[in-house]
Structures are given as C-alpha cells and as structure tokens.
Motif scaffolding. Structure first.
Motif, PDB file in Angstrom:
ATOM      1  N   SER A 124       0.854  -1.186  -0.136  1.00  0.00           N
ATOM      2  CA  SER A 124       0.034  -0.215  -0.102  1.00  0.00           C
ATOM      3  C   SER A 124       0.964   1.292  -0.138  1.00  0.00           C
ATOM      4  N   ALA A 125       1.863   1.100   0.844  1.00  0.00           N
ATOM      5  CA  ALA A 125       2.897   2.296   0.872  1.00  0.00           C
ATOM      6  C   ALA A 125       3.552   2.585  -0.433  1.00  0.00           C
ATOM      7  N   PHE A 126       3.708   1.638  -0.933  1.00  0.00           N
ATOM      8  CA  PHE A 126       4.416   1.381  -2.402  1.00  0.00           C
ATOM      9  C   PHE A 126       3.443   2.204  -3.436  1.00  0.00           C
ATOM     10  N   VAL A 127       2.380   1.902  -3.563  1.00  0.00           N
ATOM     11  CA  VAL A 127       1.456   2.171  -4.582  1.00  0.00           C
ATOM     12  C   VAL A 127       1.050   3.841  -4.175  1.00  0.00           C
ATOM     13  N   THR A 128       0.789   3.870  -2.962  1.00  0.00           N
ATOM     14  CA  THR A 128       0.478   5.443  -2.502  1.00  0.00           C
ATOM     15  C   THR A 128       1.645   6.468  -2.922  1.00  0.00           C
ATOM     16  N   HIS A 129       2.760   5.876  -2.754  1.00  0.00           N
ATOM     17  CA  HIS A 129       3.912   6.848  -3.085  1.00  0.00           C
ATOM     18  C   HIS A 129       4.362   7.118  -4.520  1.00  0.00           C
ATOM     19  N   TYR A 130       4.038   5.919  -5.290  1.00  0.00           N
ATOM     20  CA  TYR A 130       4.698   6.028  -6.722  1.00  0.00           C
ATOM     21  C   TYR A 130       3.251   6.065  -7.620  1.00  0.00           C
ATOM     22  N   PHE A 131       2.151   5.628  -7.225  1.00  0.00           N
ATOM     23  CA  PHE A 131       1.013   5.542  -8.381  1.00  0.00           C
ATOM     24  C   PHE A 131      -0.299   5.874  -7.501  1.00  0.00           C
ATOM     25  N   PRO A 132      -0.285   7.121  -6.878  1.00  0.00           N
ATOM     26  CA  PRO A 132      -1.356   7.400  -6.098  1.00  0.00           C
ATOM     27  C   PRO A 132      -2.779   7.541  -6.632  1.00  0.00           C
ATOM     28  N   GLY A 133      -2.745   7.865  -8.005  1.00  0.00           N
ATOM     29  CA  GLY A 133      -4.089   7.806  -8.872  1.00  0.00           C
ATOM     30  C   GLY A 133      -4.625   6.211  -9.157  1.00  0.00           C
TER      31      GLY A 133
END
Length: 275
Positions: free
Chosen positions: A139-148
C-alpha cells in the motif's frame, strides 16, 4: 500572450509557416484516422520511454508533430508563430530550423533522463517492497509512486490480501501488480511540440529581453526576460512536485530551454558560424 501588432499570417516566414501547417495536418489526420479506422496515431507516433516495447526510434521526431487536441496545438502553434517568426527573421531559416530541432531533441534527452531516474527508483522500491511483502508495504509503495491508481488497486487486490497477509498467492500477485504498474508508466506516450516551443520562447527572451509582452488572460505587460524566467521556475516546480493530476512533461519543456540556452551561448562564442 498577444502581440501589439495585428497578426498577419502572410508575413510568416517559411519554416514557421510550414511547421504550423504540418502540425495542423497531423492533428487533422489523427482525427480522421481515429474516426475512420479506429487507430490512434498518437499511440503510434508519440514518444515512448526507451524501455517500453512500444518505443520506436522514429518517434523521437514524429512526436514533435503530434498533439493531444485542439487546445494543446493552439497554444503551441500560437507561441511558435508569435516568437518563432521573429527569430526566423533574425537568424534566417536554416539556423532557426536547426535551433528548433536541437531544442526538440534536447527536450527528449532531459525528459528521458528524468524518466530513467524515476523508473529506476520505482524498480528499486518495488524490489525492497517484495523483500518484505505485506499489504502495508505494498500500500505504501502504490500510494507513493502511483497515488492515482490506489483506490482501484485497493478494491481489486489490497483489501483481499489484508484478510490473508501470509498467503503466497497474494504475495506473488503483488509482484505482478508492481510489474504492471511500472510497465504502465513506461507505456505512456509523449506528444507535442512543446519542448521545441519552450526553446523558442527561451531564445526570444535572450535576444529580446526587454520586449514587453501582454499576457492573454491577465492584461499586464511583462518584459520577456522576466516572463521566461518565471515560466521556467513554474515548470521546474511542477516537474519536481509531480502532482498526481498533472500529465504534462515539464522536464521536456525545461530540456528545450536548457539546450536552447546552450546552443545560443555556443553561437555567441563562435562568431565564425553562419547559416
């Protein structure tokens, strides 16, 4: 922006005129081909990251003549006509054409370099995440690099993984999601003459720094040198901020300005070069 003189397309020098004509023709061709054949020319002639399977060398040139719509091409071609015709009249057609393409290629170079750094960082973060896989780290990975993309991925995958965090199937699927997201970033094409146009804007500001420009939406005169500096600062801020709602290639714009600055300085040192 608007000039203090009435526009007269008939007085437009040949390179600027033909560049505008070609860009307009390509936009019309994009509309027609999409309507008749259901083929998106931007997805073929737009520039992809070199790591994408869709990348082709000819895209380095063709993307400069493609645009995302009427608004996109209008502002690019208006700026090209506004500032480019003056530069071509001062430099001559050959030097202006050389400058236009050098700044366009410079835009590609800086945009690609920044993309390489960003994608390399994402790949490293994905590897670190998969070394200690969990719904939280993913979740942290996606939120940081692909928030959309977070909301969609949460509904389709993360919410289910959270119910069974040790499930090896979900851990493997997390790797597939990360790979797909990185590939998606590589597969976004860039279109537009903006890189070269920003180079043209930079040149106008350097050659005519004290010429006053009238902003189109805010009728306040501003000297060209301040306008160029201000625009460059805004582009740098937007590029570094990398807002999730922003799909503009800001570093391509900065690349056009950077290479334009270098070329003009080189020409100023080499007084023996004529075109």
């Amino acid at each position: 922006m608007s000039a203090f003189e009435r526009p007269n397309f008939g007085s437009t020098p040949p390179i600027v005129k033909n560049l505008i004509i070609i860009n307009v023709i390509m936009l019309l061709a994009t509309f027609v081909v999409d309507s008749v054949l259901r083929i998106d020319l931007n997805s073929i002639l737009g520039l992809y990251y070199f790591g994408s399977e869709h990348f082709r060398p000819f895209q380095i040139i063709t993307h400069m003549f493609m645009h995302g719509g009427i608004t996109h091409i209008f502002f690019n071609m208006f700026a090209l006509w506004m500032f480019g015709r003056v530069l071509e009249q001062v430099w001559g057609s050959k030097r202006f054409l050389l400058y236009y393409f050098v700044t366009g290629f410079g835009a590609v170079a800086l945009h690609t370099f920044v993309n390489y750094i960003q994608i390399s960082n994402i790949e490293s973060a994905a590897t670190a995440m998969l070394n200690t896989p969990s719904p939280e780290t993913f979740s942290a990975f996606v939120t940081h690099y692909f928030p959309g993309a977070y909301n969609e991925i949460y509904e389709k995958f993360i919410s289910h993984w959270s119910n069974s965090p040790g499930n090896p199937t979900y851990i493997e699927e997390a790797g597939e999601w990360a790979k797909a997201l990185i590939q998606l970033k590589m597969d976004i094409p860039v279109v537009g003459a903006s890189g070269a146009v920003f180079g043209v804007l930079l040149a106008f500001g350097m050659l005519f720094p004290n010429t006053e420009l009238m902003l189109m939406f805010i009728p306040i005169p501003i000297k060209a040198k301040y306008f160029v500096i201000g625009y460059g600062v805004i582009e740098l801020f937007m590029g570094v901020s990398n807002f999730k709602f922003d799909n503009v290639a800001h570093f391509a714009h900065l690349g056009g300005m950077l290479f334009g600055f270098i070329l003009i300085k080189y020409w100023n040192r080499r007084k023996d070069i004529f075109y």
